[in-house]
Design a protein around this motif. Structure first.
Motif, PDB file in Angstrom:
ATOM      1  N   LEU A  51       0.834  -1.207   0.000  1.00  0.00           N
ATOM      2  CA  LEU A  51       0.000   0.000   0.000  1.00  0.00           C
ATOM      3  C   LEU A  51       0.870   1.260   0.000  1.00  0.00           C
ATOM      4  CD1 LEU A  51      -2.807  -1.058   2.497  1.00  0.00           C
ATOM      5  CD2 LEU A  51      -2.970  -0.886   0.004  1.00  0.00           C
ATOM      6  N   HIS A  52       2.006   1.192   0.669  1.00  0.00           N
ATOM      7  CA  HIS A  52       2.982   2.289   0.665  1.00  0.00           C
ATOM      8  C   HIS A  52       3.417   2.584  -0.777  1.00  0.00           C
ATOM      9  CE1 HIS A  52       6.727   4.366   2.264  1.00  0.00           C
ATOM     10  NE2 HIS A  52       7.091   4.079   1.029  1.00  0.00           N
ATOM     11  N   GLU A  53       3.816   1.531  -1.484  1.00  0.00           N
ATOM     12  CA  GLU A  53       4.271   1.704  -2.864  1.00  0.00           C
ATOM     13  C   GLU A  53       3.110   2.057  -3.798  1.00  0.00           C
ATOM     14  OE1 GLU A  53       7.348   1.925  -3.393  1.00  0.00           O
ATOM     15  OE2 GLU A  53       7.945   1.168  -1.421  1.00  0.00           O
ATOM     16  N   LEU A  54       1.934   1.535  -3.489  1.00  0.00           N
ATOM     17  CA  LEU A  54       0.764   1.870  -4.294  1.00  0.00           C
ATOM     18  C   LEU A  54       0.433   3.351  -4.160  1.00  0.00           C
ATOM     19  CD1 LEU A  54      -1.412   0.712  -6.158  1.00  0.00           C
ATOM     20  CD2 LEU A  54      -2.820   0.286  -4.127  1.00  0.00           C
ATOM     21  N   ALA A  55       0.668   3.910  -2.980  1.00  0.00           N
ATOM     22  CA  ALA A  55       0.446   5.339  -2.776  1.00  0.00           C
ATOM     23  C   ALA A  55       1.403   6.158  -3.640  1.00  0.00           C
ATOM     24  CB  ALA A  55       0.636   5.694  -1.302  1.00  0.00           C
ATOM     25  N   HIS A  56       2.682   5.716  -3.713  1.00  0.00           N
ATOM     26  CA  HIS A  56       3.625   6.375  -4.613  1.00  0.00           C
ATOM     27  C   HIS A  56       3.112   6.317  -6.056  1.00  0.00           C
ATOM     28  CE1 HIS A  56       6.685   7.113  -1.692  1.00  0.00           C
ATOM     29  NE2 HIS A  56       7.061   5.847  -1.532  1.00  0.00           N
ATOM     30  N   THR A  57       2.633   5.124  -6.433  1.00  0.00           N
ATOM     31  CA  THR A  57       2.156   4.924  -7.798  1.00  0.00           C
ATOM     32  C   THR A  57       0.964   5.813  -8.107  1.00  0.00           C
ATOM     33  OG1 THR A  57       2.895   2.617  -7.753  1.00  0.00           O
ATOM     34  CG2 THR A  57       1.274   3.199  -9.427  1.00  0.00           C
ATOM     35  N   ALA A  58      -0.001   5.851  -7.189  1.00  0.00           N
ATOM     36  CA  ALA A  58      -1.198   6.674  -7.400  1.00  0.00           C
ATOM     37  C   ALA A  58      -0.826   8.155  -7.507  1.00  0.00           C
ATOM     38  CB  ALA A  58      -2.188   6.454  -6.261  1.00  0.00           C
ATOM     39  N   ALA A  59       0.120   8.604  -6.663  1.00  0.00           N
ATOM     40  CA  ALA A  59       0.545   9.999  -6.720  1.00  0.00           C
ATOM     41  C   ALA A  59       1.242  10.303  -8.037  1.00  0.00           C
ATOM     42  CB  ALA A  59       1.480  10.307  -5.548  1.00  0.00           C
ATOM     43  N   ALA A  60       2.104   9.368  -8.484  1.00  0.00           N
ATOM     44  CA  ALA A  60       2.795   9.562  -9.762  1.00  0.00           C
ATOM     45  C   ALA A  60       1.799   9.605 -10.912  1.00  0.00           C
ATOM     46  CB  ALA A  60       3.815   8.441  -9.978  1.00  0.00           C
ATOM     47  N   ARG A  61       0.834   8.706 -10.879  1.00  0.00           N
ATOM     48  CA  ARG A  61      -0.191   8.695 -11.937  1.00  0.00           C
ATOM     49  C   ARG A  61      -1.018   9.972 -11.891  1.00  0.00           C
ATOM     50  NH1 ARG A  61       0.033   5.884 -16.238  1.00  0.00           N
ATOM     51  NH2 ARG A  61      -2.218   5.604 -16.313  1.00  0.00           N
ATOM     52  N   GLY A  62      -1.199  10.531 -10.677  1.00  0.00           N
ATOM     53  CA  GLY A  62      -1.922  11.789 -10.553  1.00  0.00           C
ATOM     54  C   GLY A  62      -1.221  12.928 -11.269  1.00  0.00           C
ATOM     55  N   PHE A  63       0.111  12.832 -11.388  1.00  0.00           N
ATOM     56  CA  PHE A  63       0.885  13.823 -12.135  1.00  0.00           C
ATOM     57  C   PHE A  63       1.138  13.365 -13.574  1.00  0.00           C
ATOM     58  CE2 PHE A  63       2.105  15.026  -7.756  1.00  0.00           C
ATOM     59  CZ  PHE A  63       1.873  16.388  -7.831  1.00  0.00           C
ATOM     60  N   LYS A  64       0.389  12.332 -13.991  1.00  0.00           N
ATOM     61  CA  LYS A  64       0.465  11.803 -15.358  1.00  0.00           C
ATOM     62  C   LYS A  64       1.837  11.218 -15.678  1.00  0.00           C
ATOM     63  CE  LYS A  64      -3.105  14.977 -17.011  1.00  0.00           C
ATOM     64  NZ  LYS A  64      -4.148  13.994 -16.720  1.00  0.00           N
ATOM     65  N   ARG A  65       2.463  10.627 -14.658  1.00  0.00           N
ATOM     66  CA  ARG A  65       3.724   9.928 -14.866  1.00  0.00           C
ATOM     67  C   ARG A  65       3.450   8.450 -15.101  1.00  0.00           C
ATOM     68  NH1 ARG A  65       7.687  13.479 -16.088  1.00  0.00           N
ATOM     69  NH2 ARG A  65       7.566  15.294 -14.713  1.00  0.00           N
ATOM     70  N   GLU A  66       4.195   7.835 -16.010  1.00  0.00           N
ATOM     71  CA  GLU A  66       4.061   6.405 -16.245  1.00  0.00           C
ATOM     72  C   GLU A  66       4.873   5.646 -15.196  1.00  0.00           C
ATOM     73  OE1 GLU A  66       4.707   4.932 -20.157  1.00  0.00           O
ATOM     74  OE2 GLU A  66       3.903   6.730 -21.106  1.00  0.00           O
ATOM     75  N   VAL A  67       4.250   4.670 -14.570  1.00  0.00           N
ATOM     76  CA  VAL A  67       4.922   3.863 -13.553  1.00  0.00           C
ATOM     77  C   VAL A  67       5.242   2.505 -14.150  1.00  0.00           C
ATOM     78  CG1 VAL A  67       4.790   2.898 -11.232  1.00  0.00           C
ATOM     79  CG2 VAL A  67       3.653   5.069 -11.748  1.00  0.00           C
ATOM     80  N   ASP A  68       6.509   2.119 -14.082  1.00  0.00           N
ATOM     81  CA  ASP A  68       6.937   0.855 -14.682  1.00  0.00           C
ATOM     82  C   ASP A  68       6.702  -0.332 -13.758  1.00  0.00           C
ATOM     83  OD1 ASP A  68       8.003   1.944 -17.146  1.00  0.00           O
ATOM     84  OD2 ASP A  68       9.583   2.814 -15.925  1.00  0.00           O
ATOM     85  N   GLU A  69       7.155  -0.191 -12.504  1.00  0.00           N
ATOM     86  CA  GLU A  69       7.105  -1.342 -11.604  1.00  0.00           C
ATOM     87  C   GLU A  69       6.906  -0.933 -10.151  1.00  0.00           C
ATOM     88  OE1 GLU A  69      10.103  -4.535 -13.746  1.00  0.00           O
ATOM     89  OE2 GLU A  69      10.947  -2.976 -12.457  1.00  0.00           O
ATOM     90  N   ILE A  70       6.254  -1.825  -9.426  1.00  0.00           N
ATOM     91  CA  ILE A  70       6.259  -1.782  -7.965  1.00  0.00           C
ATOM     92  C   ILE A  70       7.009  -3.035  -7.536  1.00  0.00           C
ATOM     93  CG2 ILE A  70       4.875  -1.951  -5.875  1.00  0.00           C
ATOM     94  CD1 ILE A  70       2.619  -0.557  -7.363  1.00  0.00           C
TER      95      ILE A  70
END
Length: 371
Positions: free
Chosen positions: A69-88
């Motif tokens: 969930l910690h890493e998912l929060a990073h991912t959600a925040a990155a996606r909120g800035f329209k950044r592509e996330v490669d991996e968790i």
């Protein structure tokens, strides 16, 4: 932890699926961590406890979910800035999120980094509250999970790289100073302080108080030091080099030059160069492209009475066609412009926005300035 790589990597591991476009990777070391936690809780004064082992596995599972969930929060925040996330990636150390960060901005770097520890803090607070409403083994498991989440949040929030708190420090210093690499340097120095602080707290404080040093705590402190110190030191070195590159432009490394048509005479070239205060002459071919160059001082070897009749071909050193870089190129843009020419030429023509020669730079001097 959030981790913006230069390019996506695919580490070995077990793929669990995808979420928000990111591949979820479970590293085998995560299983090792679960077993360590289980054994830790199973060992008590009466020996090995099967109930303790079960509690340890349950806590490990909850901690695994919390890290995810910690890493998912990073991912959600990155996606909120329209950044592509490669991996968790979930590892023995906890985990990290790899996202693409071309043209990053301080605000998004700070928000993405802070999202992880904040999530753990919320989970920890909720778990402690829930533990009060439960009884027996369930209460113990939830209580342990809550405490571990708060520890995870607090540790990751420490103000030093490679921890999330270091990324926040980086973002704040960058936003205030306008210097991206200064932010990295501050965060890296903070990471070194954190690494030393871990040793001081685990070993130094008990020793100075005359107490006994906890061996397990000391081992963990050394382990954390061995992870944090090298990472922070590497970031500090990289930020120092890259920061220096940002202050270097192609034009600042070049000898002032002026472009002159190939059919001019040495006398004409000297006159034009003198007016332009140029130390180098770039000889232009019939199509206007740089075909050669020579230092103005070289024309001193041509007798004065012969300069009006001598063509530039007699003093010109040939140039590789197309060997030029923009005058304003700096940092990574300068590196990208220069690298293809290594081994192909010794000098590069520096051109302005209109493509006109304004300098001649030696490739070796550029390399030294960027290294």
């Amino acid at each position: 932890m959030s981790q913006p790589p230069t390019r996506a990597r695919k580490p070995r591991g077990i793929t669990l699926g995808r979420v928000l476009g990111a591949r979820i990777v479970l590293m085998p070391s995560t299983i090792v961590m679960a077993l360590i936690l289980a054994v830790f809780y199973a060992a008590d004064e009466d020996g090995f406890s099967r109930q303790g082992f079960s509690i340890g596995l349950a806590v490990a599972l909850l901690l695994f979910v919390s890290v995810f969930l910690h890493e998912l929060a990073h991912t959600a925040a990155a996606r909120g800035f329209k950044r592509e996330v490669d991996e968790i990636v979930l590892t023995f150390f906890g985990g990290h999120t790899q996202f693409r960060s071309a043209d990053p901005r301080p605000l998004e770097i700070g928000v993405i980094a802070a999202a992880g520890p904040l999530t753990n803090a919320v989970i920890g607070a909720l778990a402690l509250a829930a533990a009060g409403a439960l009884d027996g083994m369930a209460a113990r498991i939830v209580l342990y999970a809550g405490a571990l989440n708060l520890i995870l949040a607090g540790f990751n929030a420490l103000p030093g790289s490679p921890l999330d708190g270091g990324r926040v420090v980086n973002a704040i210093v960058w936003a205030i100073s306008g210097d991206r690499w200064k932010g990295h340097r501050w965060a890296a120095q903070g990471g070194r302080i954190v690494a030393i602080g871990v040793i001081v707290v685990a070993v130094g404080v008990p020793f100075l108080r005359g107490g006994q040093v906890d061996i397990v705590a000391a081992i963990w402190a050394m382990f954390l030091f061995s992870v944090i110190w090298p990472a922070a030191s590497a970031e500090l070195r990289a930020a120092t080099v890259l920061g220096r590159r940002e202050n270097v432009t192609a034009l600042s490394l070049a000898a002032p030059a002026v472009g002159i048509p190939y059919d001019a005479t040495v006398a004409q070239a000297r006159e034009i160069a003198a007016r332009a205060q140029a130390r180098e002459v770039v000889v232009l071919a019939a199509d206007g492209q740089a075909a050669g160059h020579f230092p103005v001082a070289l024309t001193e070897a041509v007798p004065e009475e012969a300069r009006a009749e001598t063509r530039l071909v007699s003093v010109t050193m040939p140039l590789v066609r197309g060997a030029q870089i923009p005058a304003a190129a700096t940092g990574e843009r300068l590196v990208e412009a220069v690298v293809p020419w290594f081994g192909r030429t010794d000098v590069l023509v520096v051109v302005d926005e209109d493509g006109l020669p304004v300098g001649v730079a030696k490739l070796e001097e550029i390399r030294e300035a960027l290294s």
